[in-house]
Structures are given as C-alpha cells and as structure tokens.
Design an enzyme around this catalytic site. Sequence first.
Site, PDB file in Angstrom:
ATOM      1  N   PHE A 135       0.867  -1.187   0.000  1.00 25.84           N
ATOM      2  CA  PHE A 135       0.000   0.000   0.000  1.00 25.84           C
ATOM      3  C   PHE A 135       0.897   1.229   0.000  1.00 25.84           C
ATOM      4  O   PHE A 135       1.665   1.428   0.951  1.00 25.84           O
ATOM      5  CB  PHE A 135      -0.854  -0.054   1.266  1.00 25.84           C
ATOM      6  N   PRO A 140       8.257  10.632   0.697  1.00 23.49           N
ATOM      7  CA  PRO A 140       9.456  10.967   1.471  1.00 23.49           C
ATOM      8  C   PRO A 140       9.362  12.303   2.196  1.00 23.49           C
ATOM      9  O   PRO A 140       9.960  12.477   3.253  1.00 23.49           O
ATOM     10  CB  PRO A 140      10.560  11.012   0.408  1.00 23.49           C
ATOM     11  N   ALA A 248      -7.156  -0.589   9.117  1.00 27.60           N
ATOM     12  CA  ALA A 248      -5.882  -1.129   9.607  1.00 27.60           C
ATOM     13  C   ALA A 248      -5.600  -0.661  11.030  1.00 27.60           C
ATOM     14  O   ALA A 248      -5.125  -1.422  11.870  1.00 27.60           O
ATOM     15  CB  ALA A 248      -4.755  -0.718   8.677  1.00 27.60           C
ATOM     16  N   GLU A 369       0.749   4.484  10.353  1.00 32.71           N
ATOM     17  CA  GLU A 369      -0.714   4.605  10.350  1.00 32.71           C
ATOM     18  C   GLU A 369      -1.154   5.788  11.220  1.00 32.71           C
ATOM     19  O   GLU A 369      -2.161   5.708  11.929  1.00 32.71           O
ATOM     20  CB  GLU A 369      -1.349   3.320  10.872  1.00 32.71           C
ATOM     21  N   GLY A 370      -0.397   6.866  11.150  1.00 28.58           N
ATOM     22  CA  GLY A 370      -0.691   8.054  11.947  1.00 28.58           C
ATOM     23  C   GLY A 370       0.096   8.034  13.234  1.00 28.58           C
ATOM     24  O   GLY A 370      -0.035   7.122  14.044  1.00 28.58           O
TER      25      GLY A 370
HETATM   26  C1  LIG Z   1       8.184   0.323   9.544  1.00 29.65           C
HETATM   27  C2  LIG Z   1       7.231   1.232   8.838  1.00 29.65           C
HETATM   28  C3  LIG Z   1       6.313   0.707   7.935  1.00 29.65           C
HETATM   29  C4  LIG Z   1       5.429   1.546   7.238  1.00 29.65           C
HETATM   30  N1  LIG Z   1       4.548   1.023   6.303  1.00 29.65           N
HETATM   31  C5  LIG Z   1       3.819   1.865   5.503  1.00 29.65           C
HETATM   32  C6  LIG Z   1       3.041   1.365   4.416  1.00 29.65           C
HETATM   33  O1  LIG Z   1       2.940   0.151   4.201  1.00 29.65           O
HETATM   34  N2  LIG Z   1       2.413   2.251   3.585  1.00 29.65           N
HETATM   35  C7  LIG Z   1       2.494   3.610   3.785  1.00 29.65           C
HETATM   36  O2  LIG Z   1       1.910   4.358   2.992  1.00 29.65           O
HETATM   37  N3  LIG Z   1       3.217   4.120   4.821  1.00 29.65           N
HETATM   38  C8  LIG Z   1       3.884   3.286   5.669  1.00 29.65           C
HETATM   39  N4  LIG Z   1       4.648   3.793   6.708  1.00 29.65           N
HETATM   40  C9  LIG Z   1       4.761   5.243   6.844  1.00 29.65           C
HETATM   41  C10 LIG Z   1       4.125   5.815   8.094  1.00 29.65           C
HETATM   42  O3  LIG Z   1       2.728   5.797   7.991  1.00 29.65           O
HETATM   43  C11 LIG Z   1       4.704   7.227   8.291  1.00 29.65           C
HETATM   44  O4  LIG Z   1       6.055   7.061   8.732  1.00 29.65           O
HETATM   45  C12 LIG Z   1       3.941   8.066   9.298  1.00 29.65           C
HETATM   46  O5  LIG Z   1       2.662   8.399   8.800  1.00 29.65           O
HETATM   47  C13 LIG Z   1       4.670   9.358   9.648  1.00 29.65           C
HETATM   48  O6  LIG Z   1       5.105  10.028   8.489  1.00 29.65           O
HETATM   49  P1  LIG Z   1       6.629  10.508   8.399  1.00 29.65           P
HETATM   50  O7  LIG Z   1       7.523   9.355   8.733  1.00 29.65           O
HETATM   51  O8  LIG Z   1       6.836  11.127   7.069  1.00 29.65           O
HETATM   52  O9  LIG Z   1       6.798  11.576   9.562  1.00 29.65           O
HETATM   53  P2  LIG Z   1       6.328  13.118   9.485  1.00 29.65           P
HETATM   54  O10 LIG Z   1       4.949  13.213   8.948  1.00 29.65           O
HETATM   55  O11 LIG Z   1       7.404  13.900   8.821  1.00 29.65           O
HETATM   56  O12 LIG Z   1       6.280  13.504  11.031  1.00 29.65           O
HETATM   57  C14 LIG Z   1       7.471  13.832  11.782  1.00 29.65           C
HETATM   58  C15 LIG Z   1       7.057  14.257  13.189  1.00 29.65           C
HETATM   59  O13 LIG Z   1       6.220  15.408  13.123  1.00 29.65           O
HETATM   60  C16 LIG Z   1       5.053  15.225  13.920  1.00 29.65           C
HETATM   61  N5  LIG Z   1       3.954  16.005  13.340  1.00 29.65           N
HETATM   62  C17 LIG Z   1       3.378  15.862  12.134  1.00 29.65           C
HETATM   63  N6  LIG Z   1       2.403  16.768  11.948  1.00 29.65           N
HETATM   64  C18 LIG Z   1       2.356  17.520  13.079  1.00 29.65           C
HETATM   65  C19 LIG Z   1       1.555  18.628  13.507  1.00 29.65           C
HETATM   66  N7  LIG Z   1       0.582  19.132  12.757  1.00 29.65           N
HETATM   67  N8  LIG Z   1       1.810  19.144  14.741  1.00 29.65           N
HETATM   68  C20 LIG Z   1       2.784  18.636  15.525  1.00 29.65           C
HETATM   69  N9  LIG Z   1       3.568  17.602  15.178  1.00 29.65           N
HETATM   70  C21 LIG Z   1       3.346  17.041  13.965  1.00 29.65           C
HETATM   71  C22 LIG Z   1       4.814  13.729  13.851  1.00 29.65           C
HETATM   72  O14 LIG Z   1       3.983  13.311  14.925  1.00 29.65           O
HETATM   73  C23 LIG Z   1       6.238  13.194  13.943  1.00 29.65           C
HETATM   74  O15 LIG Z   1       6.636  13.179  15.296  1.00 29.65           O
HETATM   75  C24 LIG Z   1       5.475   2.944   7.469  1.00 29.65           C
HETATM   76  C25 LIG Z   1       6.382   3.461   8.406  1.00 29.65           C
HETATM   77  C26 LIG Z   1       7.242   2.625   9.086  1.00 29.65           C
HETATM   78  C27 LIG Z   1       8.218   3.224  10.081  1.00 29.65           C
END
Ligand SMILES: Cc1cc2nc3c(=O)[nH]c(=O)nc-3n(C[C@H](O)[C@H](O)[C@H](O)COP(=O)(O)OP(=O)(O)OC[C@H]3O[C@@H](n4cnc5c(N)ncnc54)[C@H](O)[C@@H]3O)c2cc1C
Length: 390
Positions: A135, A140, A248, A369-370
């Site tokens: 999915f 990035p 999920a 997942e958030g």
């Molecule tokens: C092992 C693993 C498997 C995954 N599998 C999938 C998958 O199958 N498919 C998929 O699509 N994604 C997948 N993900 C992605 C995952 O859903 C994202 O990592 C997650 O949603 C956070 O996005 P980001 O890593 O870009 O962090 P960012 O969105 O850059 O967030 C960085 C920090 O900022 C904080 N933050 C964000 N917005 C705000 C706000 N408005 N106010 C204050 N703080 C805020 C966050 O809480 C976090 O602490 C996976 C991630 C991991 C680690």
Amino acid sequence: MLKSKLDHLDLFDVRSELAEDELMVRESVARFVDEQAIPLMREAFEQHTFPRELIPQVAELGLLGSSIDGYDCAGLNSICYGLICQELERGDSGLRSFVSVQSSLVMYPIYAFGSDEQKQRWLPAMAKAEAIGCFGLTEPHGGSDPGNMKTHAKRDGSDWILNGSKMWITNATIADAAVVWAMTDEGVKGFIVEKDMLGFTAQEIENKFSLRASITGALFFDDVRIPEDNVLPGVSSLKGPLSCLTQARYGITWGVIGAAQACLDEALRFTEDRILFGRPLSHTQTIQIRLADMARRITAAQLLSLQLGRIKDRGELSPAQVSLAKWNNCRAAIDIARDARDMLGGSGISAEYVPIRHAMNLESVITYEGTETIHQLAVGRELTGVNAFG
Ligand SMILES: Cc1cc2nc3c(=O)[nH]c(=O)nc-3n(C[C@H](O)[C@H](O)[C@H](O)COP(=O)(O)OP(=O)(O)OC[C@H]3O[C@@H](n4cnc5c(N)ncnc54)[C@H](O)[C@@H]3O)c2cc1C
C-alpha cells in the site's frame, strides 16, 4: 501464598465476552503463533528478514482478508479480525503488519472501491497468498500530511502515466501488486501497479532497528503506463486511503495488546524467579506497582478494543474513536514493553527475552498509520470542531 484465580493477561475476563466462533479463531491463531511463528521470529528479527515460510500457513488459516465476504475469504466479524491481530502481534509486530497490510490496506480497497474484474482477479489470489500486495501512500517529504501528495498521474489516451515515489512501504519488495495513491486532475485515485510494469521499481530499506522481521521499502514510478483497468473506479479523494487506514488502525489497537501481554508475561516470570536481597523481585512493592500498572493498561486497552469492535460491527465506527484507541493502546504497549525491559535488568537487552524486541517494534507501530500526535490532534478536532493540524 495467595494465588489469584484470575487470568493475569485478561483480568476482566474479556474472553467470556467472546462468542464460540471468536474463541475458536483466537485459539487457532494462538496455537499457530506459539508453535510455528514464535520459534522463527527472534532469528528473523536478528537476521532482518521476514519469515516468508509462514505465509502459506497464514493463508491456510484464512487470515488474509478475513473480514471480506466472498472471493474465497473467511467473512469473519471485526472482533475476529482484532483477535487475529492480537495473537499475531504477541509473536511479533512484523507478522501482524504483513497480515494488516495485505488485508486492510490492499484487499480492503480493492473490495471497497474496485471493479468486479479487479475483485475477481486479485481477491481470491491474495486470500491464498498467491499474490502479495503493498500500500503506497506515504511520501518521502512527510507522511502525516498526505494531502500534500506529489505522486501524480495524467491521462494519456485510455491509459494513465504515473510519476513519483513512496517511502516506508511494508512488503514493498515482495509485492506482486501495489495499491498506489496518486493525485490526478480528477482528485486522489488508487492505482493497482503490477510489479513488472515498465518504470516501476521497489527498493528495500535496510538497517532498520525496528520491525526488523518485516520488509519495508521505497517505491519509484518513472512514467509508468497504467491501463484504466488498473484504476480503482470507486474513489477519487483522500477519503479512499483514509478509510483503508481506519480499517488497519482498528486492527493495530488489538495487535499491540498482544505485544504488551507477551511483555507482562515475561516480566511476571522473570521477577518471580529473580532473587535479590534475599527475596523474589516480585515481592517488592515497587515491582508489584509496576506489574499492576501494566495489567491496568492492558485491561483498559482490551475493553477499548472490544467495544470498538462491537461499534465497528454495527457499522457505526467513527475515525476519531479509532484514533483514540490507536493512541491509547500503542502508548500503553510501548510503555509496558520499555518498563518490562527495565525490570529484566541486563537480561532486558538480550534477544533471549521478548521485551526489547517488542519495544523496538512498537517504535514503528506508534509511528505508522498516523503518529501519536496526529491521533491526538484527530481527537482534539472531534472535541472542538477545530482542525489544529496546520
Ligand atoms: C516500519 C514502517 C512501515 C510503514 N509502512 C507503511 C506502508 O505500508 N504504507 C504507507 O503508505 N506508509 C507506511 N509507513 C509510513 C508511516 O505511515 C509514516 O512514517 C507516518 O505516517 C509518519 O510520516 P513521516 O515518517 O513522514 O513523519 P512526518 O509526517 O514527517 O512527522 C514527523 C514528526 O512530526 C510530527 N507532526 C506531524 N504533523 C504535526 C503537527 N501538525 N503538529 C505537531 N507535530 C506534527 C509527527 O507526529 C512526527 O513526530 C510505514 C512506516 C514505518 C516506520
């Protein structure tokens, strides 16, 4: 010594609330996890590989797309799906992630938004694990803000041309098909991208310290030509991927209970056997308070997920309810895993014991997942009617 008649891992007897078929599902998955999965998970985690040899048995047990009615799927209720997640994650979050992604993030959108042909082609094959899916939503530059999606597709005759990339994608390099969400002139659409389509590549993300027994990768799309037949016809907004995530995340609320139970179980055994200052560690007040606090958090999480499942089966589930449970239960589980690790002293950092592995895994589970913050803000928005994300 007083001996409790209560089940230490189920103090409020949630089990007694389960119907016969729900109990049977829990027991058969628990047996599979104890006998087949747990013996492999530690080494898989250390080797940074997903134990693919478990996939046929997972399919055989009917755990893939288990909530879907028809298409060779089991058609189980939401409580059964939750119990499946709980038992799998008692083994390892990587194993539960595999089933969550295939079921809730790949099969569910095909079932909910796909054409009859897409359902016939993919769902029975995915239920049997003849086809594996992934999915692709996260990009990035920031997963918490999927509205700012850069991956895009443009119509070209009867086809679409897809460009962009996705990051942190579970099952990326073993997937036969990726459900990829992309911006178009007609809104956000879901594309079924097949592994041998020209211009599509998947690359594994190596050297993770968390979810090591799960495959995570990046997806790249360079002018990938997608036929209209591979576009999900039933959705053209972010509501599509967000509804998959609600499914999920519901499963995650149950899954992390399993990880927490495994850690409490280990902490109970260890502190009973460990003799310090002339008595078992478990006879000290501080340790008992910490164990009691673990049981309190697990009990609260179990009751939350059970009620959430009942609401879901009534068709009345709200995303804010799922956010509250995902936040509460992931926070409970990671705190329990970290505390159990500490109570094991030096042994707590050894792979011989489960808490460190669960604690490291839960760092991903509390993020994907958030993130916790995103779910807190979703509950805040529900309470105030004000979106404070920006
Ligand atoms: C092992 C693993 C498997 C995954 N599998 C999938 C998958 O199958 N498919 C998929 O699509 N994604 C997948 N993900 C992605 C995952 O859903 C994202 O990592 C997650 O949603 C956070 O996005 P980001 O890593 O870009 O962090 P960012 O969105 O850059 O967030 C960085 C920090 O900022 C904080 N933050 C964000 N917005 C705000 C706000 N408005 N106010 C204050 N703080 C805020 C966050 O809480 C976090 O602490 C996976 C991630 C991991 C680690």
